[in-house]
Design a protein around this motif. Structure first.
Motif, PDB file in Angstrom:
ATOM      1  N   UNK A 218       0.832  -1.210   0.000  1.00  0.00           N
ATOM      2  CA  UNK A 218       0.000   0.000   0.000  1.00  0.00           C
ATOM      3  C   UNK A 218       0.861   1.252   0.000  1.00  0.00           C
ATOM      4  N   UNK A 219       2.117   1.107  -0.390  1.00  0.00           N
ATOM      5  CA  UNK A 219       3.065   2.220  -0.276  1.00  0.00           C
ATOM      6  C   UNK A 219       2.728   3.388  -1.197  1.00  0.00           C
ATOM      7  N   UNK A 220       1.954   3.167  -2.234  1.00  0.00           N
ATOM      8  CA  UNK A 220       1.613   4.250  -3.156  1.00  0.00           C
ATOM      9  C   UNK A 220       0.311   4.951  -2.781  1.00  0.00           C
ATOM     10  N   UNK A 221      -0.287   4.522  -1.700  1.00  0.00           N
ATOM     11  CA  UNK A 221      -1.568   5.100  -1.277  1.00  0.00           C
ATOM     12  C   UNK A 221      -1.339   6.309  -0.380  1.00  0.00           C
ATOM     13  N   UNK A 222      -2.133   7.378  -0.548  1.00  0.00           N
ATOM     14  CA  UNK A 222      -1.978   8.566   0.296  1.00  0.00           C
ATOM     15  C   UNK A 222      -2.515   8.326   1.698  1.00  0.00           C
ATOM     16  N   UNK A 223      -2.161   9.201   2.614  1.00  0.00           N
ATOM     17  CA  UNK A 223      -2.657   9.095   3.992  1.00  0.00           C
ATOM     18  C   UNK A 223      -4.180   9.090   3.997  1.00  0.00           C
ATOM     19  N   UNK A 224      -4.748   8.257   4.841  1.00  0.00           N
ATOM     20  CA  UNK A 224      -6.198   8.099   4.909  1.00  0.00           C
ATOM     21  C   UNK A 224      -6.546   6.637   5.032  1.00  0.00           C
ATOM     22  N   UNK A 225      -7.519   6.178   4.250  1.00  0.00           N
ATOM     23  CA  UNK A 225      -7.942   4.784   4.318  1.00  0.00           C
ATOM     24  C   UNK A 225      -8.015   4.170   2.930  1.00  0.00           C
TER      25      UNK A 225
ATOM     26  N   UNK B 172      -4.548   3.553   6.497  1.00  0.00           N
ATOM     27  CA  UNK B 172      -5.158   2.478   7.275  1.00  0.00           C
ATOM     28  C   UNK B 172      -6.328   1.858   6.535  1.00  0.00           C
ATOM     29  N   UNK B 173      -7.054   0.992   7.219  1.00  0.00           N
ATOM     30  CA  UNK B 173      -8.203   0.303   6.633  1.00  0.00           C
ATOM     31  C   UNK B 173      -9.510   0.982   7.024  1.00  0.00           C
ATOM     32  N   UNK B 174     -10.465   1.013   6.096  1.00  0.00           N
ATOM     33  CA  UNK B 174     -11.804   1.426   6.482  1.00  0.00           C
ATOM     34  C   UNK B 174     -12.582   0.190   6.922  1.00  0.00           C
ATOM     35  N   UNK B 175     -13.848   0.369   7.256  1.00  0.00           N
ATOM     36  CA  UNK B 175     -14.641  -0.749   7.759  1.00  0.00           C
ATOM     37  C   UNK B 175     -14.811  -1.864   6.743  1.00  0.00           C
TER      38      UNK B 175
ATOM     39  N   UNK C  54      -9.262  10.930  10.754  1.00  0.00           N
ATOM     40  CA  UNK C  54     -10.531  10.455  11.308  1.00  0.00           C
ATOM     41  C   UNK C  54     -11.382  11.635  11.776  1.00  0.00           C
ATOM     42  N   UNK C  55     -10.783  12.534  12.546  1.00  0.00           N
ATOM     43  CA  UNK C  55     -11.521  13.675  13.091  1.00  0.00           C
ATOM     44  C   UNK C  55     -12.012  14.593  11.977  1.00  0.00           C
ATOM     45  N   UNK C  56     -11.157  14.888  11.005  1.00  0.00           N
ATOM     46  CA  UNK C  56     -11.554  15.771   9.905  1.00  0.00           C
ATOM     47  C   UNK C  56     -12.699  15.172   9.093  1.00  0.00           C
ATOM     48  N   UNK C  57     -12.639  13.875   8.839  1.00  0.00           N
ATOM     49  CA  UNK C  57     -13.701  13.219   8.076  1.00  0.00           C
ATOM     50  C   UNK C  57     -15.012  13.239   8.838  1.00  0.00           C
ATOM     51  N   UNK C  58     -14.948  13.001  10.147  1.00  0.00           N
ATOM     52  CA  UNK C  58     -16.178  13.024  10.950  1.00  0.00           C
ATOM     53  C   UNK C  58     -16.785  14.416  11.008  1.00  0.00           C
TER      54      UNK C  58
ATOM     55  N   UNK D  80     -19.615   6.106  11.419  1.00  0.00           N
ATOM     56  CA  UNK D  80     -18.923   4.897  10.967  1.00  0.00           C
ATOM     57  C   UNK D  80     -17.469   5.158  10.601  1.00  0.00           C
ATOM     58  N   UNK D  81     -17.078   6.423  10.464  1.00  0.00           N
ATOM     59  CA  UNK D  81     -15.674   6.731  10.137  1.00  0.00           C
ATOM     60  C   UNK D  81     -14.815   6.835  11.390  1.00  0.00           C
ATOM     61  N   UNK D  82     -15.405   6.703  12.566  1.00  0.00           N
ATOM     62  CA  UNK D  82     -14.658   6.798  13.820  1.00  0.00           C
ATOM     63  C   UNK D  82     -13.976   5.461  14.126  1.00  0.00           C
TER      64      UNK D  82
END
Length: 259
Positions: free
Chosen positions: A109-116, A160-163, A191-195, A202-204
């Motif tokens: 997952x090294x090419x994926x940006x920060x987030x999920x 990271x992973x989402x649900x 997480x906080x910004x998305x919420x 569900x994003x928490x």
């Protein structure tokens, strides 16, 4: 077999969100300490000079969180109640050891940006390498975050992973998911910004909260996943330290490769 170290050190010199203190008792201090203990408890009078070179045994005293360095999160870390089994989540000392010595597969997952990332991304990466995890396989996420270990960015810049991604792996029978990032979820700020933006509960921390519905463990703060020559065909051994009643335990995680 060849052993590849997948563990990050517990290093008091690096930045940590929780206090980490490491006090070293030198061999000379060990001699003085032993002399004092012998006098107090046994009435025996000895001095530091009675020890060869004036030295006895050194010691290390650490004050730290169970989530410092490479560690395993137990189900009890995710909350006090569950909807499966007896309703009481198991602690780190209660888990079956054979969960932590299993065939492994590492996903890039090294090419994926920060987030999920979601289930589609995880499924796509498994399809790319031509592997379908068997029940109880250990899935490792190579995000590249370990390159920032010891800095504040290590705690704010990773994927990271989402649900959906978490449930996708658990549906395959996986019970241990590892990552070289600080958390299996997205960074705290993400997480906080998305919420705040969506108001969607569900994003928490969905990867952790999945553990209230389904029993599984996470290995966090791995390192060295880039050293694995192939995405599968190795065994992961990450036996957690047996801390009575704890929600996590440190581990010296390694990959065992055929010679």
């Amino acid at each position: 077999m060849r052993i590849v170290d997948l563990s990050s050190p517990i290093d008091a010199a690096g930045w940590e969100p929780d206090p980490l203190r490491h006090r070293v008792m030198s061999p000379a201090e060990g001699a003085r300490h032993c002399a004092a203990e012998m006098h107090e408890h046994f009435g025996m009078r000895i001095s530091q000079d009675d020890f060869p070179d004036g030295e006895f045994l050194n010691n290390d005293f650490l004050e730290l969180s169970a989530h410092t360095g490479t560690h395993v999160d137990a189900p009890s870390h995710y909350g006090s109640r569950t909807v499966y089994g007896s309703g009481r989540p198991r602690n780190i000392d209660e888990l079956p050891l054979d969960w932590f010595h299993r065939p492994g597969v590492v996903l890039d997952l090294t090419r994926r940006p920060a987030g999920t990332v979601d289930a589609e991304v995880i499924g796509g990466e498994l399809a790319r390498i031509g592997y379908r995890p068997n029940p109880l396989d250990i899935v490792l996420l190579h995000t590249g975050a370990d390159q920032r270990a010891g800095t504040m960015e290590y705690f704010t810049d990773f994927v990271g992973l989402d649900g959906s991604a978490t449930d996708f792996l658990l549906d395959l029978g996986v019970r241990v998911i590892g990552t070289d990032a600080f958390s299996l979820d997205a960074p705290f700020t993400h997480v906080v910004d998305t919420y705040r933006r969506t108001g969607d509960r569900s994003v928490l921390w969905p990867a952790h909260m999945a553990g209230r519905r389904r029993e599984f463990c996470q290995i966090e703060r791995l390192s060295g996943l880039a050293a694995l020559p192939e995405p599968f065909g190795f065994t992961v051994s990450a036996l957690p330290v047996k801390i009575k009643g704890a929600g996590a335990g440190w581990t010296r995680a390694v990959a065992l490769l055929p010679d």
